[in-house]
Structure formats: C-alpha cells, structure tokens
Write an enzyme that holds these catalytic residues in place. Structure first.
Site, PDB file in Angstrom:
ATOM      1  N   LYS A 167       6.037   9.074  -7.059  1.00 25.44           N
ATOM      2  CA  LYS A 167       6.990   7.967  -6.944  1.00 25.44           C
ATOM      3  C   LYS A 167       8.383   8.434  -7.348  1.00 25.44           C
ATOM      4  O   LYS A 167       8.534   9.181  -8.328  1.00 25.44           O
ATOM      5  CB  LYS A 167       6.582   6.797  -7.853  1.00 25.44           C
ATOM      6  N   CYS A 188     -47.854   3.485  -2.883  1.00 24.09           N
ATOM      7  CA  CYS A 188     -49.151   3.642  -3.519  1.00 24.09           C
ATOM      8  C   CYS A 188     -49.901   2.310  -3.398  1.00 24.09           C
ATOM      9  O   CYS A 188     -49.322   1.239  -3.606  1.00 24.09           O
ATOM     10  CB  CYS A 188     -48.963   4.018  -4.985  1.00 24.09           C
ATOM     11  N   ARG A 220      -5.286  -7.947  -4.739  1.00 22.88           N
ATOM     12  CA  ARG A 220      -4.212  -7.647  -3.794  1.00 22.88           C
ATOM     13  C   ARG A 220      -4.401  -8.406  -2.488  1.00 22.88           C
ATOM     14  O   ARG A 220      -3.450  -8.875  -1.888  1.00 22.88           O
ATOM     15  CB  ARG A 220      -4.156  -6.138  -3.519  1.00 22.88           C
ATOM     16  N   SER A 275       0.854  -1.174   0.000  1.00 22.10           N
ATOM     17  CA  SER A 275       0.000   0.000   0.000  1.00 22.10           C
ATOM     18  C   SER A 275       0.897   1.233   0.000  1.00 22.10           C
ATOM     19  O   SER A 275       2.129   1.125   0.035  1.00 22.10           O
ATOM     20  CB  SER A 275      -0.896  -0.019   1.232  1.00 22.10           C
ATOM     21  N   LYS A 296      -4.144  12.477  -1.047  1.00 21.53           N
ATOM     22  CA  LYS A 296      -5.594  12.256  -1.125  1.00 21.53           C
ATOM     23  C   LYS A 296      -6.314  13.600  -1.150  1.00 21.53           C
ATOM     24  O   LYS A 296      -6.093  14.453  -0.283  1.00 21.53           O
ATOM     25  CB  LYS A 296      -6.066  11.433   0.088  1.00 21.53           C
ATOM     26  N   LYS A 331      -4.207   8.862  -8.988  1.00 20.58           N
ATOM     27  CA  LYS A 331      -4.470   7.716  -8.117  1.00 20.58           C
ATOM     28  C   LYS A 331      -5.887   7.227  -8.397  1.00 20.58           C
ATOM     29  O   LYS A 331      -6.867   7.902  -8.088  1.00 20.58           O
ATOM     30  CB  LYS A 331      -4.330   8.106  -6.646  1.00 20.58           C
TER      31      LYS A 331
END
Length: 659
Positions: free
Chosen positions: A285, A418, A135, A83, A309, A114
């Site tokens: 990265k 109804c 994963r 992660s 984020k 992302k």
C-alpha cells in the site's frame, strides 16, 4: 483469438466465475482453489482488455466479493470496502510501482501479510462497539454484530476514543482452532471444513451466535475507514494509532523502493509456515494518504494498493503405504502414508485418499511417486500420480474390517462399511460422538478417557456410561477422587437432557443436529419416534426419503430397541422438546422476520409465533404467510412486497395475538 471465439470464451468465463463466486462468498464452500479461481479471473481480465466491446457492466471483473445474504439485515457501507488487484509475479509488482511513480516519484510503501479470512467493518461510537458487518459486495454487507461480539480479541470498548470510528479487519480461524473443528467434524463423520478461511466465514455467518462463540474466531484490524475529530496522514500512522487503541494489528514494514518491497514479500512467504494463521499473499500500500487521493481508484480496485498472491506449492513424494481407518458408522477410509515432505511451511506425511473410487480413478498404487499439495494451504491432498513404481500393483480394498475382521459391504453412497455394529473401532468413535457437546454433553469424557474405559472393558455401549461408578474412574491411570466424582456428576446431569440431544447422540446416518431437533418437535416421545414409519417422517417439512428411511431402519433394529430400553431403565428422562402449540391463531402459518423490531428481539418474536402454532423461515417465498418487518428490513421486505405477501409491523403482530 477471433472475435467470435473471444465472445464465446468471455461468456463461458463469466458464467464459471459467477458460479464459483457464489460458492466461495455466499456458500463458504468452494470447489476450486483460490489459485485456480485467480487464473480464470485473470484470463477474463485479459480477454476483456483485448475485446472491450464484449465486457458487460456486471462482469465479475467489475464486482467485489459476494452479495449480502438474507440471513442478516443489510448494512450499506458509508465507505466502500474495496477489493485489491492481484499480482502473481515480480514483473507485475514492478509494473504497479511504475504506475505509482508516474504520479508520485518519491512514494513509500507499507507491506503487510494478506490474511485469508473474511473482511468485516466494525463501528464504534464514543468508544463502544455498536455494529459490525461483512464486506458483501463492497457496497452492502450483512449485519453480524452479535457474532463479532464473540471474538475475544476484538475490543468492545476502547479508551480515549474518538466520537465515531469505523475500522476494517479480517476475521480468521487459527490453525489450532481449525484443527480442533476438523477433529470434531471427522469424529462425527461430518464433512470437514476445507480450510480456515471457509471455516471462519461459515462460523461468522451463523444465525446462532453461540455456535460462532464455540469456533474461537480471531481478528486482525488493518485499516481505518472513518474517524471523527482527528486527522491521519499516513497508513503507518493509522496502524500505530489502531495498536494504541488496543486493536489486534499485524506486523508491517515500510519500504522506499520496489526492490525492498519484493524482498519483504519473499521474507513473508518464506516464514508463513511459522504463523498460526493462514496467509495467501502480501499487500503493498502507498503510505501517504495525499498520494492515495492523487492516484484514485478504478470501479473495483484502488490504484494505490496491490495484493501479491503466493502460488500453491506442489511437491512429489513417495506413497509408502495405505492405512484403513474405521469410522463411527463403520465407513472404511483409506489414508496415504508418505515419505515426509515440507509443504507450505509444515511437514506432511499423511493424507486421506477418500474412498476406493478416488484411488481407482487416479490409479494410485503403493510405492508410486505422487504429487501432493495443501488444499487452501492447510489440508494435504493427492493431486495425481507422477510415476508408477516398478511392478506396481493396484491397491485392493480389504474384504474384512481391519479392526474386528467382520465382512464389509458397499452401500449406495460408494462407501464401504464394516457390517459389525459391535466393532471396537466404531465403538470408540461412536462414544466420542455420544458424549460430545451438541449430543449428551458429558464434560470430562474426552477420547483418552473413553479409550481407557474401553480398554478396561468397562464400557461396550452408551448404556454402560450410566453404569460407571466413581471407583471405576479412580481405578484408571491418573484419576483423582475429585475428578472422578465430577465426571460421574456430569454423566448424571446428562440424564435430564432434552430428547433431541439423545436422538442426535445415537449417531443415526443422515441425521444431524438440526434434523434431530425437527424430529423431536414433531414426535413427543422416543416411543413415538420408534413406532413411526418412513412415510410418517416424510410428512415433516424439509425431510426427504433418505432421511426418513434412515430413521425407520435405525429404530427398527433390535439392538436399537434394546439400547433405548436400557437407557430408560438407567434413568434417562428423554424430555420432549418444547412443542409448537396446536390450534393457535398462527397454526399453519409461516413467518419470515427481517429488520430490527422496536421493542423485542427476533428470538422473542419467533417464540411467540411458535407458542401460537406458527413457524418461522429464513427466506421469503410464495409459501410465506407473513413478513414481520422492523427498521432496515432490506431485501426480504422488497421480495415480500413483490410477491404480495402481507407485511406486519410489531404493533400489528402483537395486536393479532392480543385480539
């Protein structure tokens, strides 16, 4: 914070995060937003850093994702699927940069979007796609090869390929596909998927790959996990190589400084409303692989990468009106109409207000200023009232149906319905469900055509569909003779459907497709079903009192009996489903299948079990009679051995049948 209070809060956060982890990763049904989850995890990280003596080895801060479920065979990842650590501010990004430059002062970065989907591994041998897995917990995932095969953009063969290649990607559902899925779910009054990420994850983990294929999933490949026969020195080089091989890759930018990184992240955030897929942040990265080796990883995160984020966007707007929509089963659903507001890249002017309880709990009045956001960046939702309008009057639910004027009533589920089964609004949605793919599967009868037929008074019930002629269709606007004949042929073809399709098509409350199939496996004809009582249905494994009572109530109506009678007269075959053999050697026995069998597929083995009177289950329990195990059997085999349940090989299984 005092030590005792810290320990208590850490324990509470661990339990809360484990609960939400299970919902998000294993059930694909989260109860809180990603941002709310991230804030809980960040609080736990900070407390554990301050009070390390209270940090347990299995803390959520040490683990990646969810666990490998029992529906699929386990796959142990040769290269862990790590992660990423999350940042929520520019200051945190600069802190990440400082740590990198302490080791590599001249480091360069690659910035990518992302994706908000499900991370997977795909393996290729001599250019042929051979295995795909989720994963899972980063070390062990689930084998979802058949489901990944349904993704059109994922290459199944690649030219000029190395002997072995393992890539990592993100499976996602486009906004267009997600909107279509939600539309179908709402038409069927099913619980709609909350966002594309959950929809993609749930679709990829279907046991039936045909269902996955219908969901139109897609993938971006963003990393090479392993490769034989060649050396790559940078992330940028690997992305370009993936693109040359034909993998779907996304855009990226190379940055020399953290200021350039932050500027690119802002640009991606500003443009995210233009993409046809969900992103929840950007990834930074280190480009050079040799620098990555120097930086290394923690127990959970690589030190050479960081995820930024984006915070959820919330905005105020004025509630102009509340409309009432009438669903297929007569449920009245309030929909808020707002002053248009730009939210997460798109203009929002409508959102469901769910039901009367929701409106009363939040004190919503027409004219109020409300705070709205997009749940999972997709579905607009009302969070709260920020300011009441002057002389605001609480909204009152109508006492009569807005479509037909009939009285409404409230049931035990807090839904207001109804009472008129012939309500025009119900008819349209009911017919849309009746002709849908999982129901009677009448190709060409879309909502627009059905609305035209209803407007022309050509259909007033499902039975009327089977009275249509080509001339009726040609008389509609823009309908050529060929398309009219094709539609009549599709209607005629549907008469041969199996009985369970009709039971599902009837739209019985609390009875979905799976329940309809189970009912028709236990009752041979429609007459058997109509004559059964609730207690008869409750004898079916997996049926509760609510489902059983729904069936008795529906088939006890005179209108239902009349409809079924008409459908019989119009030529519907109502063919029974394939029946499980009675009196076979496996009668009363429950099998669980796991692993890869030497010569047969699991579906073939399951069919043999049913032909000999048995049934299959997806999980091992004390009620399991046998576990049929092949290679890479995994956790189900372990559980069976723990419980002392007999384990059969394929040879032993076939010998039991032959003997």
């Amino acid at each position: 914070m005092q030590k005792q209070a810290a320990r208590s809060r850490i324990d509470e956060l661990v339990k809360t995060l484990e609960y939400h982890n299970n919902l998000y990763y294993n059930q694909d049904s989260p109860e809180i937003s990603d941002y709310e989850y991230d804030m809980l995890l960040r609080e736990l990280e900070n407390l554990e850093a301050e009070f390390p003596e209270f940090r347990s080895p299995d803390s959520p801060t040490n683990r990646v994702g969810g666990s490998a479920g029992e529906k699929f065979s386990p796959v142990v990842h040769a290269v862990p699927m790590e992660s990423l650590h999350d940042s929520f501010s520019e200051e945190e990004l600069r802190d990440f940069d400082r740590k990198v430059r302490e080791v590599a002062p001249a480091a360069r970065y690659v910035v990518e979007p992302k994706f908000d989907g499900l991370s997977v591994s795909c393996e290729y041998r001599n250019g042929v796609f051979t295995r795909g897995s989720t994963r899972g917990d980063g070390t062990t995932g689930e084998d979802v090869t058949d489901n990944l095969m349904t993704i059109k953009s994922l290459p199944k063969r690649i030219a000029n390929a190395p002997a072995f290649l393992e890539v990592r990607g993100e499976v996602y559902m486009s906004f267009k596909s997600f909107d279509e899925l939600v539309r179908r779910q709402e038409e069927n009054e099913e619980k709609p998927a909350k966002n594309p990420r959950n929809a993609a994850a749930g679709s990829l983990r279907q046991k039936n790959a045909k269902i996955t294929a219908e969901r139109a999933l897609d993938i971006f490949v963003f990393n090479i996990q392993q490769v034989d026969g060649m050396t790559l020195t940078s992330h940028r080089q690997s992305l370009d190589y993936l693109s040359e091989l034909g993998f779907p890759t996304s855009f990226y930018t190379v940055c020399d400084t953290i200021d350039e990184v932050i500027e690119e992240i802002r640009k991606i955030g500003d443009n995210r409303g233009e993409y046809d897929y969900a992103i929840d942040g950007a990834v930074v990265k280190v480009d050079d692989f040799s620098v990555r080796e120097q930086l290394g990883s923690t127990a959970k995160y690589p030190k050479w990468a960081e995820a930024y984020k984006y915070p959820p966007e919330e905005k105020p707007t004025k509630l102009l009106d509340i409309e009432i929509n009438v669903g297929r089963t007569g449920v009245l659903t309030p929909v808020g109409i707002f002053e248009p507001v730009l939210l997460a890249g798109t203009t929002v002017s409508r959102a469901t207000l769910h039901n009367r309880d929701f409106i009363e709990e939040k004190g919503i009045c027409v004219g109020d200023t409300v705070i709205i956001r997009k749940a999972g960046e997709i579905i607009p939702e009302v969070l709260s009232v920020s300011e009441h309008a002057e002389n605001a009057v609480p909204f009152e639910f109508p006492k009569v149906c807005p479509s037909c004027g009939s009285p409404v009533s409230q049931d035990d589920e807090a839904a207001i319905r109804c009472t008129n089964t012939d309500c025009p609004a119900q008819l349209t949605r009911h017919l849309i469900h009746f002709v849908s793919r999982d129901a009677m599967d009448i190709d060409g009868l879309g909502p627009a055509v059905l609305e035209q037929l209803i407007a022309e008074n050509l259909i007033k019930s499902p039975a009327d569909l089977y009275r249509l002629t080509a001339d009726d269709i040609i008389a509609l606007d823009r309908k050529a003779e060929k398309s009219a004949n094709n539609l009549i042929a599709a209607i005629e073809k549907s008469k041969d459907n199996e009985l369970y399709r009709l039971v599902f098509a009837l739209g019985i409350r609390n009875i979905g497709l799976k329940a309809a199939k189970i009912v028709c496996e236990n009752f041979l004809t429609i007459d058997d079903i109509m004559n059964a009582k609730a207690e008869d249905f409750e004898k079916i494994d997996g049926f509760g009192s609510i489902m059983a009572q729904s069936l008795e109530n529906y088939f006890g109506l005179e209108s239902t009996k009349e409809l079924v009678s008409q459908l019989k007269e119009l030529g519907l075959k109502m063919k029974p489903s394939e029946q499980r053999a009675s009196g076979g050697i496996f009668e009363g026995k429950t099998f669980v299948l796991t692993g890869t069998l030497p010569t047969m597929k699991r579906s073939e083995a399951s069919k043999l079990i049913e032909q000999h009177g048995g049934k299959t289950s997806s999980s091992v329990s004390k009620k399991t009679s046998y576990v049929l195990a092949g290679e890479e059997a995994g956790s189900k085999l372990t559980k069976a051995q723990t419980l002392g349940i007999p384990v059969l090989s394929e040879d032993e299984f076939l010998k039991m049948i032959n003997d």
